[in-house]
Design a protein around this motif. Structure first.
Motif, PDB file in Angstrom:
ATOM      1  N   PRO A   1       0.832  -1.210   0.000  1.00  0.00           N
ATOM      2  CA  PRO A   1       0.000   0.000   0.000  1.00  0.00           C
ATOM      3  C   PRO A   1       0.862   1.254   0.000  1.00  0.00           C
ATOM      4  CG  PRO A   1       0.063  -0.985   2.189  1.00  0.00           C
ATOM      5  CD  PRO A   1       0.751  -1.952   1.274  1.00  0.00           C
ATOM      6  N   ALA A   2       0.328   2.309  -0.580  1.00  0.00           N
ATOM      7  CA  ALA A   2       1.029   3.601  -0.581  1.00  0.00           C
ATOM      8  C   ALA A   2       0.968   4.191   0.827  1.00  0.00           C
ATOM      9  CB  ALA A   2       0.393   4.547  -1.590  1.00  0.00           C
ATOM     10  N   PHE A   3       2.105   4.180   1.505  1.00  0.00           N
ATOM     11  CA  PHE A   3       2.136   4.591   2.903  1.00  0.00           C
ATOM     12  C   PHE A   3       3.431   5.336   3.153  1.00  0.00           C
ATOM     13  CE2 PHE A   3       2.146   3.010   7.562  1.00  0.00           C
ATOM     14  CZ  PHE A   3       1.438   4.124   7.961  1.00  0.00           C
ATOM     15  N   ASP A   4       3.333   6.577   3.640  1.00  0.00           N
ATOM     16  CA  ASP A   4       4.528   7.398   3.793  1.00  0.00           C
ATOM     17  C   ASP A   4       5.516   6.804   4.789  1.00  0.00           C
ATOM     18  OD1 ASP A   4       2.895   7.795   5.943  1.00  0.00           O
ATOM     19  OD2 ASP A   4       2.948   9.984   5.900  1.00  0.00           O
ATOM     20  N   ILE A   5       5.031   6.082   5.792  1.00  0.00           N
ATOM     21  CA  ILE A   5       5.930   5.488   6.774  1.00  0.00           C
ATOM     22  C   ILE A   5       6.818   4.436   6.124  1.00  0.00           C
ATOM     23  CG2 ILE A   5       6.063   4.209   8.935  1.00  0.00           C
ATOM     24  CD1 ILE A   5       5.117   7.058   9.242  1.00  0.00           C
ATOM     25  N   LEU A   6       6.272   3.681   5.147  1.00  0.00           N
ATOM     26  CA  LEU A   6       7.073   2.670   4.450  1.00  0.00           C
ATOM     27  C   LEU A   6       8.199   3.331   3.662  1.00  0.00           C
ATOM     28  CD1 LEU A   6       4.365   0.168   3.121  1.00  0.00           C
ATOM     29  CD2 LEU A   6       5.786   0.000   5.171  1.00  0.00           C
ATOM     30  N   ALA A   7       7.911   4.474   3.056  1.00  0.00           N
ATOM     31  CA  ALA A   7       8.960   5.196   2.325  1.00  0.00           C
ATOM     32  C   ALA A   7      10.044   5.676   3.282  1.00  0.00           C
ATOM     33  CB  ALA A   7       8.345   6.380   1.574  1.00  0.00           C
ATOM     34  N   TRP A   8       9.645   6.130   4.458  1.00  0.00           N
ATOM     35  CA  TRP A   8      10.622   6.566   5.459  1.00  0.00           C
ATOM     36  C   TRP A   8      11.481   5.390   5.900  1.00  0.00           C
ATOM     37  CZ3 TRP A   8      11.903   5.432  10.464  1.00  0.00           C
ATOM     38  CH2 TRP A   8      12.666   6.382  11.144  1.00  0.00           C
ATOM     39  N   ASN A   9      10.860   4.238   6.129  1.00  0.00           N
ATOM     40  CA  ASN A   9      11.612   3.058   6.566  1.00  0.00           C
ATOM     41  C   ASN A   9      12.622   2.608   5.514  1.00  0.00           C
ATOM     42  OD1 ASN A   9      10.426   2.799   9.065  1.00  0.00           O
ATOM     43  ND2 ASN A   9       8.812   1.427   8.363  1.00  0.00           N
ATOM     44  N   ALA A  10      12.291   2.806   4.247  1.00  0.00           N
ATOM     45  CA  ALA A  10      13.180   2.364   3.174  1.00  0.00           C
ATOM     46  C   ALA A  10      14.407   3.258   3.030  1.00  0.00           C
ATOM     47  CB  ALA A  10      12.418   2.318   1.846  1.00  0.00           C
ATOM     48  N   ASP A  11      14.362   4.451   3.604  1.00  0.00           N
ATOM     49  CA  ASP A  11      15.478   5.397   3.490  1.00  0.00           C
ATOM     50  C   ASP A  11      16.434   5.173   4.661  1.00  0.00           C
ATOM     51  OD1 ASP A  11      17.095   7.461   2.673  1.00  0.00           O
ATOM     52  OD2 ASP A  11      15.832   9.037   3.551  1.00  0.00           O
ATOM     53  N   THR A  12      17.144   4.067   4.627  1.00  0.00           N
ATOM     54  CA  THR A  12      18.023   3.712   5.739  1.00  0.00           C
ATOM     55  C   THR A  12      19.366   4.437   5.641  1.00  0.00           C
ATOM     56  OG1 THR A  12      18.917   1.815   4.531  1.00  0.00           O
ATOM     57  CG2 THR A  12      16.985   1.436   5.918  1.00  0.00           C
ATOM     58  N   THR A  13      20.067   4.475   6.738  1.00  0.00           N
ATOM     59  CA  THR A  13      21.396   5.072   6.773  1.00  0.00           C
ATOM     60  C   THR A  13      22.303   4.221   7.649  1.00  0.00           C
ATOM     61  OG1 THR A  13      22.640   7.103   7.240  1.00  0.00           O
ATOM     62  CG2 THR A  13      20.893   6.531   8.768  1.00  0.00           C
ATOM     63  N   ARG A  14      23.593   4.295   7.390  1.00  0.00           N
ATOM     64  CA  ARG A  14      24.544   3.516   8.184  1.00  0.00           C
ATOM     65  C   ARG A  14      24.833   4.210   9.505  1.00  0.00           C
ATOM     66  NH1 ARG A  14      29.450   2.236   4.163  1.00  0.00           N
ATOM     67  NH2 ARG A  14      29.380   4.511   4.013  1.00  0.00           N
ATOM     68  N   LEU A  15      25.229   3.419  10.491  1.00  0.00           N
ATOM     69  CA  LEU A  15      25.520   3.929  11.823  1.00  0.00           C
ATOM     70  C   LEU A  15      27.003   3.735  12.107  1.00  0.00           C
ATOM     71  CD1 LEU A  15      24.059   5.030  14.419  1.00  0.00           C
ATOM     72  CD2 LEU A  15      24.042   2.659  15.222  1.00  0.00           C
ATOM     73  N   PRO A  16      27.759   4.786  12.438  1.00  0.00           N
ATOM     74  CA  PRO A  16      29.183   4.619  12.747  1.00  0.00           C
ATOM     75  C   PRO A  16      29.387   3.648  13.904  1.00  0.00           C
ATOM     76  CG  PRO A  16      28.637   6.943  12.465  1.00  0.00           C
ATOM     77  CD  PRO A  16      27.343   6.195  12.484  1.00  0.00           C
ATOM     78  N   ALA A  17      30.435   2.830  13.791  1.00  0.00           N
ATOM     79  CA  ALA A  17      30.687   1.801  14.799  1.00  0.00           C
ATOM     80  C   ALA A  17      30.876   2.406  16.190  1.00  0.00           C
ATOM     81  CB  ALA A  17      31.907   0.976  14.408  1.00  0.00           C
ATOM     82  N   LYS A  18      31.551   3.546  16.289  1.00  0.00           N
ATOM     83  CA  LYS A  18      31.783   4.162  17.591  1.00  0.00           C
ATOM     84  C   LYS A  18      30.479   4.609  18.223  1.00  0.00           C
ATOM     85  CE  LYS A  18      33.794   6.059  21.089  1.00  0.00           C
ATOM     86  NZ  LYS A  18      34.193   5.213  22.245  1.00  0.00           N
ATOM     87  N   PHE A  19      29.608   5.216  17.418  1.00  0.00           N
ATOM     88  CA  PHE A  19      28.312   5.646  17.931  1.00  0.00           C
ATOM     89  C   PHE A  19      27.490   4.435  18.354  1.00  0.00           C
ATOM     90  CE2 PHE A  19      24.015   7.711  16.864  1.00  0.00           C
ATOM     91  CZ  PHE A  19      23.845   8.126  18.175  1.00  0.00           C
ATOM     92  N   HIS A  20      27.554   3.389  17.564  1.00  0.00           N
ATOM     93  CA  HIS A  20      26.858   2.149  17.895  1.00  0.00           C
ATOM     94  C   HIS A  20      27.338   1.609  19.239  1.00  0.00           C
ATOM     95  CE1 HIS A  20      26.509  -2.385  17.470  1.00  0.00           C
ATOM     96  NE2 HIS A  20      25.256  -1.983  17.407  1.00  0.00           N
ATOM     97  N   SER A  21      28.654   1.656  19.465  1.00  0.00           N
ATOM     98  CA  SER A  21      29.210   1.196  20.739  1.00  0.00           C
ATOM     99  C   SER A  21      28.713   2.064  21.902  1.00  0.00           C
ATOM    100  CB  SER A  21      30.737   1.216  20.680  1.00  0.00           C
ATOM    101  OG  SER A  21      31.304   0.796  21.902  1.00  0.00           O
ATOM    102  N   ASP A  22      28.625   3.369  21.671  1.00  0.00           N
ATOM    103  CA  ASP A  22      28.121   4.262  22.708  1.00  0.00           C
ATOM    104  C   ASP A  22      26.671   3.931  23.071  1.00  0.00           C
ATOM    105  OD1 ASP A  22      30.536   5.561  22.762  1.00  0.00           O
ATOM    106  OD2 ASP A  22      29.887   7.239  21.502  1.00  0.00           O
TER     107      ASP A  22
END
Length: 230
Positions: free
Chosen positions: A61-82
Motif C-alpha cells: 500500500p502507498a504509505f509514507d511510513i514505508l517510504a521513510w523506513n526504506a530510506d536507511t542510513t549507516r551507523l558509525p561503529a563508535k556511535f553504535h558502541s556508545d
C-alpha cells in the motif's frame, strides 16, 4: 528496557558480538539496522509483507511510513558502541555511571520539567518504560501517551481523524494509575506541546529572511547533498 523485546537480546555476550562485528566494518549497515527492528515486530513488519506481497502478489500500500523506513542510513561503529553502553549501564537512572567532559551525569539533580511522549503500541520503547523516563525528571514533567506505534506516535500532525492522546503530570509511581487519571483529548498532541512550550518560552521573534549569515554561509539547498550519495 527489560519490558521491551529488544531487552531480551541485551546480554553481555550479544553486546560484545555486536561491537566486534561493527568495529571490523567500521559501520552498521542500514539494512542491518532495518532487519533488527523488523524482527522486533516480525508479524507486522516481515510476515505481513511476505503474505501480502509474495504469496498473494499484491502491491504494498502507498504509505509514507514505508517510504521513510526504506530510506536507511549507516551507523558509525563508535556511535553504535556508545548506544550499547547506554543500554548496558542505563546512566540516566544509575547516577555517575556516565561522564561528559569529566562531569558525572545525575538526572536526579535536574529540576526542570520535561515533556515526554510514549506510544500505546510502541514495540521498541514501550510506553511504560517511557513513563519511567518521565519520572526521572520529577513531578513537574508532563507525560503524553499517543495512540500509535514507535514512529507514528511522533509523526502525528493535526488532522488525523483517528488520532488521540492522553496527558497528565507523571506524579503517580504506577503507570497504570497514571493512565486511569490522565485526560484524553482527540487529535494530535502537537498543539498541546506547542502550548506547553509557549508557557516556558520568551517572546516570539520573526524568522530570518534567509538561511545562514556572513560567518556561517549555507552549504547548499535543502535537503542537502547527502541524499544524493549512494
Amino acid at each position: 528496557m527489560s519490558e521491551s523485546t529488544m531487552g531480551l537480546f541485551n546480554s553481555p555476550a550479544a553486546a560484545r558480538l555486536a561491537r566486534s562485528r561493527a568495529s571490523r566494518k567500521g559501520v552498521v549497515e542500514g539494512s542491518e539496522m532495518a532487519a533488527m527492528f523488523a524482527w522486533l515486530r516480525s508479524n507486522d513488519l516481515i510476515w505481513n509483507y511476505w503474505v501480502n506481497n509474495y504469496l498473494l502478489g499484491n502491491k504494498p500500500p502507498a504509505f509514507d511510513i514505508l517510504a521513510w523506513n526504506a530510506d536507511t542510513t549507516r551507523l558509525p561503529a563508535k556511535f553504535h558502541s556508545d548506544l550499547l553502553e547506554i543500554m548496558e549501564k542505563n546512566p540516566y537512572v544509575n547516577a555517575g555511571t556516565m561522564t561528559i567532559r569529566g562531569v558525572p551525569v545525575d538526572l536526579s539533580k535536574v529540576d526542570i520539567g520535561a515533556y515526554v511522549i510514549g506510544g500505546t503500541t510502541d514495540h521498541i520503547t514501550p510506553w511504560k518504560s517511557c513513563y519511567a523516563t518521565a519520572r526521572v525528571f520529577g513531578d513537574d514533567t508532563i507525560f503524553v501517551l499517543a495512540n500509535a506505534g514507535h514512529l507514528q506516535s511522533l509523526i502525528n500532525p493535526p488532522g488525523a481523524p483517528k488520532a488521540f492522546f492522553a496527558s497528565a503530570p507523571s506524579r503517580q509511581a504506577d503507570p497504570d494509575e497514571w493512565a486511569r487519571t490522565a485526560v484524553r483529548q482527540n487529535g494530535s498532541w502537537w498543539p498541546h506541546w506547542r502550548a506547553w512550550m509557549r508557557e516556558r518560552s520568551g517572546e516570539s521573534i520573526a524568522a530570518p529572511d534567509q538561511a545562514g549569515s556572513r560567518t556561517h554561509r549555507p552549504l547548499c539547498a535543502a535537503p542537502g547533498e547527502y541524499v544524493l550519495v549512494k
